[in-house]
Scaffold this motif. Structure first.
Motif, short mmCIF file in Angstrom:
data_model
loop_
_atom_site.label_atom_id
_atom_site.label_comp_id
_atom_site.label_asym_id
_atom_site.label_seq_id
_atom_site.Cartn_x
_atom_site.Cartn_y
_atom_site.Cartn_z
N GLY A 46 10.98 12.44 -0.38
CA GLY A 46 10.79 13.32 0.31
C GLY A 46 9.32 13.40 1.30
N ALA A 83 11.06 9.77 3.97
CA ALA A 83 11.59 10.25 5.60
C ALA A 83 11.25 11.82 5.93
N GLU A 84 11.11 12.53 5.22
CA GLU A 84 10.60 13.95 5.87
C GLU A 84 9.18 14.23 6.06
N LEU A 85 8.28 12.91 5.38
CA LEU A 85 7.04 13.27 6.11
C LEU A 85 6.94 12.37 6.86
N GLY A 87 9.33 12.10 9.30
CA GLY A 87 10.17 12.96 10.43
C GLY A 87 9.15 14.45 10.44
N ALA A 88 8.46 14.67 10.00
CA ALA A 88 7.52 15.58 10.56
C ALA A 88 6.76 14.78 10.87
N LYS A 91 8.19 14.76 14.77
CA LYS A 91 8.83 15.61 15.89
C LYS A 91 8.54 15.67 17.66
#
Length: 91
Positions: A46, A83-85, A87-88, A91
């Motif tokens: 993540g 992917a999470e980083l 995505g953050a 935004k």
């Protein structure tokens, strides 16, 4: 954010002393460095992953004189965001 600001933030978020936060951060960074020195890869799901890549020797050019110079081969650290980083950030 620099290292001391990060230590302050970790201490505040975790409710621990700055000394404990500094020790934890230095341990984290030391373990990443040690793994990379051994040629390993560090992956935090993540967040991202660090790996070592070899950059080959090449010819370069001195910008002042225009003379050709040899640039030695070296190992470089690569970071790929998870992917999470990503995505953050998008935004």
């Amino acid at each position: 954010m620099n290292k001391s600001e990060l230590i302050d933030a970790i201490a505040a978020d975790a409710g621990i002393s700055k000394a404990a936060a500094k020790k934890a951060l230095e341990s984290f960074l030391g373990n990443i460095e040690g793994t990379l020195k051994k040629g390993g890869r560090v992956s935090l799901v993540g967040f991202g992953s660090w790996s070592v890549s070899n950059r080959a020797a090449r010819d370069g050019r001195n910008p002042q004189s225009g003379a050709t110079i040899k640039i030695a081969a070296k190992n470089v650290v690569k970071f790929k965001a998870g992917a999470e980083l990503e995505g953050a950030l998008n935004k």
